[in-house]
Design a protein around this motif. Structure first.
Motif, mmCIF file in Angstrom:
data_model
loop_
_atom_site.group_PDB
_atom_site.id
_atom_site.type_symbol
_atom_site.label_atom_id
_atom_site.label_comp_id
_atom_site.label_asym_id
_atom_site.label_seq_id
_atom_site.Cartn_x
_atom_site.Cartn_y
_atom_site.Cartn_z
ATOM 1 N N VAL A 1 0.835 -1.206 0.000
ATOM 2 C CA VAL A 1 0.000 0.000 0.000
ATOM 3 C C VAL A 1 0.868 1.253 0.000
ATOM 4 C CG1 VAL A 1 -1.595 1.375 1.398
ATOM 5 C CG2 VAL A 1 -2.011 -1.064 1.072
ATOM 6 N N TYR A 2 1.864 1.292 0.883
ATOM 7 C CA TYR A 2 2.702 2.484 0.993
ATOM 8 C C TYR A 2 3.679 2.585 -0.172
ATOM 9 C CZ TYR A 2 0.583 2.141 5.551
ATOM 10 O OH TYR A 2 -0.342 2.041 6.557
ATOM 11 N N ALA A 3 4.111 1.447 -0.683
ATOM 12 C CA ALA A 3 4.980 1.479 -1.867
ATOM 13 C C ALA A 3 4.231 2.025 -3.073
ATOM 14 C CB ALA A 3 5.506 0.075 -2.162
ATOM 15 N N PHE A 4 2.985 1.589 -3.253
ATOM 16 C CA PHE A 4 2.176 2.080 -4.369
ATOM 17 C C PHE A 4 1.882 3.572 -4.199
ATOM 18 C CE2 PHE A 4 0.049 -2.321 -5.255
ATOM 19 C CZ PHE A 4 1.281 -2.803 -5.699
ATOM 20 N N ALA A 5 1.590 4.001 -2.968
ATOM 21 C CA ALA A 5 1.323 5.419 -2.708
ATOM 22 C C ALA A 5 2.546 6.266 -3.036
ATOM 23 C CB ALA A 5 0.920 5.618 -1.247
ATOM 24 N N LEU A 6 3.738 5.736 -2.758
ATOM 25 C CA LEU A 6 4.964 6.460 -3.082
ATOM 26 C C LEU A 6 5.156 6.575 -4.592
ATOM 27 C CD1 LEU A 6 7.597 7.825 -2.271
ATOM 28 C CD2 LEU A 6 8.651 5.553 -2.069
ATOM 29 N N LEU A 7 4.884 5.504 -5.323
ATOM 30 C CA LEU A 7 4.997 5.551 -6.781
ATOM 31 C C LEU A 7 4.052 6.589 -7.382
ATOM 32 C CD1 LEU A 7 5.230 1.743 -7.694
ATOM 33 C CD2 LEU A 7 7.057 3.455 -7.879
ATOM 34 N N VAL A 8 2.834 6.622 -6.871
ATOM 35 C CA VAL A 8 1.866 7.601 -7.377
ATOM 36 C C VAL A 8 2.318 9.017 -7.046
ATOM 37 C CG1 VAL A 8 -0.515 8.412 -7.196
ATOM 38 C CG2 VAL A 8 -0.045 5.967 -7.256
ATOM 39 N N ALA A 9 2.876 9.219 -5.864
ATOM 40 C CA ALA A 9 3.371 10.547 -5.492
ATOM 41 C C ALA A 9 4.528 10.977 -6.380
ATOM 42 C CB ALA A 9 3.802 10.544 -4.023
ATOM 43 N N LEU A 10 5.422 10.049 -6.722
ATOM 44 C CA LEU A 10 6.564 10.379 -7.590
ATOM 45 C C LEU A 10 6.126 10.747 -9.000
ATOM 46 C CD1 LEU A 10 9.104 7.611 -6.492
ATOM 47 C CD2 LEU A 10 9.321 10.083 -6.118
ATOM 48 N N ALA A 11 4.921 10.339 -9.382
ATOM 49 C CA ALA A 11 4.409 10.687 -10.707
ATOM 50 C C ALA A 11 4.159 12.181 -10.855
ATOM 51 C CB ALA A 11 3.121 9.912 -10.992
ATOM 52 N N ASN A 12 4.196 12.918 -9.745
ATOM 53 C CA ASN A 12 4.104 14.374 -9.827
ATOM 54 C C ASN A 12 5.238 14.975 -10.637
ATOM 55 O OD1 ASN A 12 1.950 15.789 -7.930
ATOM 56 N ND2 ASN A 12 2.633 13.947 -6.877
ATOM 57 N N LEU A 13 6.418 14.335 -10.600
ATOM 58 C CA LEU A 13 7.605 14.937 -11.208
ATOM 59 C C LEU A 13 7.429 15.249 -12.692
ATOM 60 C CD1 LEU A 13 10.484 15.924 -10.936
ATOM 61 C CD2 LEU A 13 11.276 13.563 -11.274
ATOM 62 N N PRO A 14 7.069 14.292 -13.544
ATOM 63 C CA PRO A 14 6.892 14.640 -14.953
ATOM 64 C C PRO A 14 5.793 15.679 -15.171
ATOM 65 C CG PRO A 14 6.081 12.414 -14.511
ATOM 66 C CD PRO A 14 6.849 12.843 -13.311
ATOM 67 N N GLY A 15 4.747 15.649 -14.357
ATOM 68 C CA GLY A 15 3.703 16.661 -14.472
ATOM 69 C C GLY A 15 4.214 18.052 -14.154
ATOM 70 N N ASN A 16 5.065 18.150 -13.138
ATOM 71 C CA ASN A 16 5.648 19.444 -12.785
ATOM 72 C C ASN A 16 6.568 19.966 -13.881
ATOM 73 O OD1 ASN A 16 4.572 20.066 -10.177
ATOM 74 N ND2 ASN A 16 5.809 18.428 -9.316
ATOM 75 N N VAL A 17 7.416 19.097 -14.408
ATOM 76 C CA VAL A 17 8.366 19.517 -15.444
ATOM 77 C C VAL A 17 7.623 19.993 -16.697
ATOM 78 C CG1 VAL A 17 10.205 18.741 -16.983
ATOM 79 C CG2 VAL A 17 10.204 18.025 -14.572
ATOM 80 N N ALA A 18 6.642 19.225 -17.121
ATOM 81 C CA ALA A 18 5.910 19.581 -18.333
ATOM 82 C C ALA A 18 5.138 20.886 -18.156
ATOM 83 C CB ALA A 18 4.964 18.447 -18.722
ATOM 84 N N SER A 19 4.499 21.061 -17.012
ATOM 85 C CA SER A 19 3.689 22.261 -16.808
ATOM 86 C C SER A 19 4.541 23.519 -16.695
ATOM 87 C CB SER A 19 2.825 22.113 -15.559
ATOM 88 O OG SER A 19 3.611 21.982 -14.391
ATOM 89 N N ALA A 20 5.802 23.374 -16.254
ATOM 90 C CA ALA A 20 6.687 24.537 -16.165
ATOM 91 C C ALA A 20 6.876 25.192 -17.528
ATOM 92 C CB ALA A 20 8.046 24.120 -15.586
ATOM 93 N N PHE A 21 6.861 24.404 -18.565
ATOM 94 C CA PHE A 21 6.978 24.944 -19.928
ATOM 95 C C PHE A 21 5.613 25.259 -20.525
ATOM 96 C CE2 PHE A 21 10.796 22.431 -19.184
ATOM 97 C CZ PHE A 21 11.794 23.316 -19.587
#
Length: 545
Positions: free
Chosen positions: A366-386
């Motif tokens: 459960v916590y491993a999956f929650a961490l993976l989903v949280a890390l998915a923020n990174l590509p969203g942040n990078v793309a939205s910056a541009f």
């Protein structure tokens, strides 16, 4: 660069390779900056608008430190929200919570944040962004720590409600103050970095939950969840000054100049800020015979009710609040409705498949999956910056919300599989989060730029409160639906994100490249370009000289 001319009555301004001979201004009878007039020699007063002054100090180490500090405050918001989802299985079992109490716990933080956003937003416009942020972080830290010692479900729910009051006020403060220190060309990327605090907070919460809850317990995790708020509070006390735009908007022009001088010193641009500077925010003003005159704000602060009244009474601002608020409601409904029930979904799915309800293997996943989903923020942040600077704020909100709805639908379809297909539904959840966070980043920036300084914090608080209502309704609806079908929350989120995208496309408001407005009624306040009247002032002086 400013320098004294041979005539003591003039200043020479070198701007864009041109020399402008500028009479030294004298303040006449004007409520705004009345104290400044008394303490500044009449032969050395130079007046700039906040927009021009902020452009001149530029971007450098000061803004990077400020953005990092406020990103920590935004991370505290994420930690507060995600921590409730993470402790639901463990705290529910430990305290013997019913499904109704679990739903109340999941909703408590949003109810608290609703009131916190309204109160914190008004406080930020009445007494300043610095005080509003410090108070919000103190409240959040205090009740996050107290919730770790909660003896029963009722106390835990109450403490999480009060902790939510804190993070609700913090969101309005950080998204108001950071853009107010930045030139228009730099606001996009800094705002995305600020919004990425959600990623850092989510990763921190998921990592801390994984490390502490299975072994040390959920109470230890709640102590760890208070650390970002404590760190942010310390940073505000030690480093953060008041917003110069806020100071100028309440008539403290000399104080605003002092803050900008500090910023310029940190950025190595101190020569750009002349002695005797007064920063003035107002809707109109004229230069006549070397004398600056015009109306101004009440000296020192504004009434707590005035900014909220402006949002309600001004036709442009009230319409803007409703349109942008609808987007906040639906995006919050969809994102929170699905994301806060993901740990519960993972727990039930893995437990059912392992045929061993509550097994340690399932809990760790459960916590491993929650961490993976949280890390998915990174590509969203990078793309939205541009994206926010290339296609615009509004378009980024609309397209990210629309594509996130497709990811939610895919999650619902794939999520019906067993443990052998866990990679599929975890991947869909990651894609949903990545696309959603891109839209969130643009929405935060779009909202902050859409309102003048005099009402910005109140507007962000009102929008945040609308979003919290959406979050509350979304989590409640999905909490009820998950009892019927584990994938029902995903279908609900899909529909909500479509509505959010449609709402963004329904308005023609685009803030990319606009100067920030400072007072209600300022030219450009109706969605125009927000022309900076300092440039007109300098042109008039040049003509007279």
């Amino acid at each position: 660069m400013f320098s004294d001319g041979e005539d003591d009555d003039v200043l020479i301004l070198e701007l864009g390779g041109e020399r402008i001979v500028m009479p030294k201004f004298r303040e006449e009878d004007d409520d705004q900056d009345a104290d400044d007039e008394a303490t500044t020699s009449s032969s050395s007063v130079v007046v700039m608008s906040p927009e021009l002054a902020v452009e001149r100090v530029g971007v450098g180490p000061f803004q990077r430190r400020l953005t990092a500090l406020c990103t920590l405050g935004n991370a505290a918001d994420a930690v507060e929200v995600m921590s409730v989802a993470l402790i639901l299985p463990a705290a529910g079992a430990d305290l013997g919570m019913t499904d109704a109490q679990k739903s109340a716990l999941a909703s408590a933080v949003f109810l608290g944040a609703f009131f916190g956003a309204l109160l914190g937003g008004v406080l930020g416009d009445a007494r300043g962004r610095r005080l509003a942020l410090a108070l919000a972080m103190a409240i959040n830290a205090l009740f996050a720590l107290l919730s770790a010692a909660a003896p029963d479900a009722t106390t835990l729910i109450l403490c999480r409600f009060l902790a939510g009051v804190g993070v609700g006020g913090a969101n309005a403060a950080v998204f108001s103050v950071v853009p107010e220190f930045l030139p228009r060309a730099s606001r996009g990327k800094h705002a995305v970095v600020l919004a990425s605090g959600w990623m850092f907070g989510s990763v921190y919460a998921a990592s801390a939950g994984w490390a502490t809850i299975p072994t040390l317990g959920w109470r230890t995790f709640l102590v760890a969840s208070a650390l970002p708020s404590i760190a942010c509070l310390a940073g505000v006390a030690a480093f953060m000054p008041e917003s110069p735009r806020f100071l100028a908007s309440v008539g403290r022009g000399k104080d605003a100049a002092a803050v900008l001088r500090r910023v310029a010193s940190a950025n190595g641009t101190a020569r750009e800020i002349p002695d005797g500077l007064i920063v003035r925010a107002k809707a109109s003003g004229v230069v006549s015979g070397g004398v600056v005159s015009g109306g101004g704000a009440k000296r020192g602060h504004r009434e707590a009710s005035s900014s909220f009244a402006s949002l309600c009474r001004d036709p442009t601002l009230s319409r803007r609040t409703l349109l942008v608020g609808a987007v906040w409601f639906f995006v919050s409904f969809g994102w929170y409705g699905l994301m806060l029930w993901l740990p519960e979904y993972f727990d039930r799915r893995l437990s059912a498949d392992d045929d061993d309800d509550g097994s340690s293997v399932a809990d760790d996943r459960v916590y491993a999956f929650a961490l993976l989903v949280a890390l998915a923020n990174l590509p969203g942040n990078v793309a939205s910056a541009f994206a926010v600077d290339v296609v615009g704020r509004r378009t980024t909100v609309a397209w990210c919300s629309a594509t996130a709805s497709l990811a939610a639908a895919a999650f619902a379809v794939v999520g019906g599989g067993g443990v052998s297909g866990w990679g599929g539904y975890v991947a869909c959840a990651c894609v949903f989060n990545a696309l959603s966070v891109g839209g969130w980043n643009a929405l935060d920036l779009w909202s902050a730029e859409a309102f003048p300084t005099a009402t910005r914090s109140t507007a962000m608080g009102a929008l945040g409160a609308i979003g919290r209502v959406g979050s509350l309704v979304g989590t409640s609806a999905c909490g009820a639906a998950i009892g019927v079908s584990l994938t029902a929350p995903a279908w609900i989120a899909c529909v909500a994100m479509v509505m959010g995208s449609a709402g963004a496309m329904a308005t023609n408001l685009e803030t990319r490249g606009r100067a920030l407005e400072d007072v209600v009624g300022e030219e450009g306040g109706g969605g125009g370009e927000g022309e900076d009247d300092s440039e007109e002032l300098l042109a008039d002086v040049e003509q007279r000289s």
